[in-house]
Design a protein around this motif. Structure first.
Motif, PDB file in Angstrom:
ATOM      1  N   VAL A 171       0.841  -1.193   0.000  1.00 49.52           N
ATOM      2  CA  VAL A 171       0.000   0.000   0.000  1.00 49.52           C
ATOM      3  C   VAL A 171       0.877   1.243   0.000  1.00 49.52           C
ATOM      4  CG1 VAL A 171      -1.775   1.289   1.247  1.00 49.52           C
ATOM      5  CG2 VAL A 171      -1.820  -1.218   1.263  1.00 49.52           C
ATOM      6  N   SER A 172       0.608   2.136  -0.940  1.00 49.48           N
ATOM      7  CA  SER A 172       1.278   3.435  -0.933  1.00 49.48           C
ATOM      8  C   SER A 172       0.226   4.494  -0.617  1.00 49.48           C
ATOM      9  CB  SER A 172       1.961   3.728  -2.266  1.00 49.48           C
ATOM     10  OG  SER A 172       1.009   3.810  -3.300  1.00 49.48           O
ATOM     11  N   VAL A 173       0.649   5.511   0.093  1.00 50.79           N
ATOM     12  CA  VAL A 173      -0.253   6.586   0.487  1.00 50.79           C
ATOM     13  C   VAL A 173       0.316   7.886  -0.050  1.00 50.79           C
ATOM     14  CG1 VAL A 173      -1.292   7.823   2.430  1.00 50.79           C
ATOM     15  CG2 VAL A 173      -0.942   5.331   2.573  1.00 50.79           C
ATOM     16  N   VAL A 174      -0.527   8.643  -0.731  1.00 53.80           N
ATOM     17  CA  VAL A 174      -0.119   9.952  -1.229  1.00 53.80           C
ATOM     18  C   VAL A 174      -0.942  11.000  -0.491  1.00 53.80           C
ATOM     19  CG1 VAL A 174      -1.718   9.866  -3.208  1.00 53.80           C
ATOM     20  CG2 VAL A 174       0.231  11.395  -3.265  1.00 53.80           C
ATOM     21  N   GLU A 175      -0.236  11.915   0.177  1.00 56.17           N
ATOM     22  CA  GLU A 175      -0.937  12.984   0.876  1.00 56.17           C
ATOM     23  C   GLU A 175      -1.332  14.064  -0.118  1.00 56.17           C
ATOM     24  OE1 GLU A 175      -0.466  16.397   4.315  1.00 56.17           O
ATOM     25  OE2 GLU A 175       0.978  14.741   4.296  1.00 56.17           O
ATOM     26  N   CYS A 176      -2.573  14.450  -0.064  1.00 55.71           N
ATOM     27  CA  CYS A 176      -3.114  15.492  -0.929  1.00 55.71           C
ATOM     28  C   CYS A 176      -3.097  16.812  -0.175  1.00 55.71           C
ATOM     29  CB  CYS A 176      -4.549  15.158  -1.334  1.00 55.71           C
ATOM     30  SG  CYS A 176      -4.752  13.572  -2.153  1.00 55.71           S
ATOM     31  N   ARG A 177      -2.253  17.729  -0.600  1.00 53.91           N
ATOM     32  CA  ARG A 177      -2.197  19.049   0.038  1.00 53.91           C
ATOM     33  C   ARG A 177      -3.511  19.776  -0.175  1.00 53.91           C
ATOM     34  NH1 ARG A 177       2.329  22.972  -1.786  1.00 53.91           N
ATOM     35  NH2 ARG A 177       1.202  24.329  -0.363  1.00 53.91           N
ATOM     36  N   ILE A 178      -3.979  20.424   0.877  1.00 47.78           N
ATOM     37  CA  ILE A 178      -5.188  21.238   0.736  1.00 47.78           C
ATOM     38  C   ILE A 178      -4.954  22.693   1.123  1.00 47.78           C
ATOM     39  CG2 ILE A 178      -6.719  19.250   1.051  1.00 47.78           C
ATOM     40  CD1 ILE A 178      -7.314  20.301   3.905  1.00 47.78           C
ATOM     41  N   ASP A 179      -3.781  22.990   1.666  1.00 47.17           N
ATOM     42  CA  ASP A 179      -3.528  24.348   2.157  1.00 47.17           C
ATOM     43  C   ASP A 179      -3.313  25.368   1.042  1.00 47.17           C
ATOM     44  OD1 ASP A 179      -1.043  23.246   1.458  1.00 47.17           O
ATOM     45  OD2 ASP A 179       0.027  24.403   2.981  1.00 47.17           O
ATOM     46  N   ASP A 180      -3.094  24.914  -0.175  1.00 49.98           N
ATOM     47  CA  ASP A 180      -2.861  25.843  -1.280  1.00 49.98           C
ATOM     48  C   ASP A 180      -4.026  25.892  -2.270  1.00 49.98           C
ATOM     49  OD1 ASP A 180      -2.499  23.292  -2.355  1.00 49.98           O
ATOM     50  OD2 ASP A 180      -0.797  23.884  -3.603  1.00 49.98           O
ATOM     51  N   LEU A 181      -5.152  25.279  -1.904  1.00 50.21           N
ATOM     52  CA  LEU A 181      -6.316  25.302  -2.795  1.00 50.21           C
ATOM     53  C   LEU A 181      -7.060  26.627  -2.657  1.00 50.21           C
ATOM     54  CD1 LEU A 181      -7.877  21.766  -2.091  1.00 50.21           C
ATOM     55  CD2 LEU A 181      -6.587  22.452  -4.124  1.00 50.21           C
ATOM     56  N   PRO A 182      -7.200  27.386  -3.747  1.00 47.92           N
ATOM     57  CA  PRO A 182      -8.057  28.569  -3.649  1.00 47.92           C
ATOM     58  C   PRO A 182      -9.480  28.118  -3.310  1.00 47.92           C
ATOM     59  CG  PRO A 182      -6.848  28.551  -5.737  1.00 47.92           C
ATOM     60  CD  PRO A 182      -6.634  27.218  -5.081  1.00 47.92           C
ATOM     61  N   HIS A 183     -10.230  28.982  -2.608  1.00 50.83           N
ATOM     62  CA  HIS A 183     -11.633  28.649  -2.339  1.00 50.83           C
ATOM     63  C   HIS A 183     -12.282  28.296  -3.670  1.00 50.83           C
ATOM     64  CE1 HIS A 183     -11.805  29.682   1.854  1.00 50.83           C
ATOM     65  NE2 HIS A 183     -11.124  30.781   1.591  1.00 50.83           N
ATOM     66  N   TYR A 184     -13.111  27.233  -3.631  1.00 42.96           N
ATOM     67  CA  TYR A 184     -13.709  26.813  -4.894  1.00 42.96           C
ATOM     68  C   TYR A 184     -14.508  27.962  -5.494  1.00 42.96           C
ATOM     69  CZ  TYR A 184     -15.830  24.685  -8.757  1.00 42.96           C
ATOM     70  OH  TYR A 184     -16.180  24.455 -10.051  1.00 42.96           O
ATOM     71  N   ASN A 185     -14.266  28.192  -6.780  1.00 41.68           N
ATOM     72  CA  ASN A 185     -14.943  29.255  -7.508  1.00 41.68           C
ATOM     73  C   ASN A 185     -15.034  28.794  -8.958  1.00 41.68           C
ATOM     74  OD1 ASN A 185     -15.632  31.525  -9.004  1.00 41.68           O
ATOM     75  ND2 ASN A 185     -14.316  32.905  -7.827  1.00 41.68           N
TER      76      ASN A 185
END
Length: 186
Positions: free
Chosen positions: A37-51
């Motif tokens: 099993v490999s795990v990839v962390e998905c960064r969320i701190d750089d996501l602009p507010h959804y628009n």
């Protein structure tokens, strides 16, 4: 000779704080994953507010990145605190980004599991229930058991942030094993 098929899990950590208790729980669970099993962390701190105005044919790179990470995974794991008895804004924004484009979401049918951890006695249950609710439009299979709503989360860690609570370790290992079986379709 039997070979085990590689498995990929996308991980979203709901707290943006680098030393968050949820990050510590996520890292512990990753350390308990089997070798295939490999795990990839998905960064969320750089996501602009959804628009939708910026989610065009050339969306922000961070939108494309997280969508590809989840699309390429066999399952999605969200490890999150509870803010004000619901989902933290960063996690909700990530779900909003992943839910688009309309009728072509990477969340559709995506196997998903949730873990919440909180220093309070509630353990993030409201967040966990609300996360489940957000997956309903996507007909996403959700791992229902074992449920993990870790209350008094700091009690499982020593002063250096290491896991010392054997009961919590066993419970998290049981969850990891169930998540792997779930992701593999067993």
């Amino acid at each position: 000779m039997s070979t085990v098929k590689p498995l990929k899990i996308a991980l979203i950590i709901g707290s943006l704080r680098k030393d968050s208790v949820n990050r510590k729980f996520a890292e512990y669970m990753v350390s308990q994953m089997p070798d295939h099993v490999s795990v990839v962390e998905c960064r969320i701190d750089d996501l602009p507010h959804y628009n939708e105005d910026i989610d065009t044919d050339t969306p922000p790179e961070s939108y494309s990145r997280i969508r590809e990470q989840v699309k390429d995974a066999d399952a999605l794991l969200i490890v999150s605190p509870e803010y004000n008895r619901t989902i933290p804004g960063g996690v909700k924004n990530a779900i909003d980004v992943l839910s688009r484009p309309f009728k072509n979401s990477v969340l559709t049918g995506r196997k998903t599991a949730f873990v919440t951890a909180s220093p309070s006695s509630y353990g993030g249950r409201s967040c966990g229930f609300d996360l489940r609710k957000t997956m309903l439009p996507f007909e996403a299979p959700v791992l229902l058991a074992p449920e993990i709503y870790l209350s008094n989360a700091y009690d499982a860690l020593d002063d250096e942030g290491n896991f010392t609570n054997e009961r919590t370790q066993k419970y998290l290992k049981k969850f990891v094993d169930a998540l792997v079986e779930f992701a593999e379709g067993k």
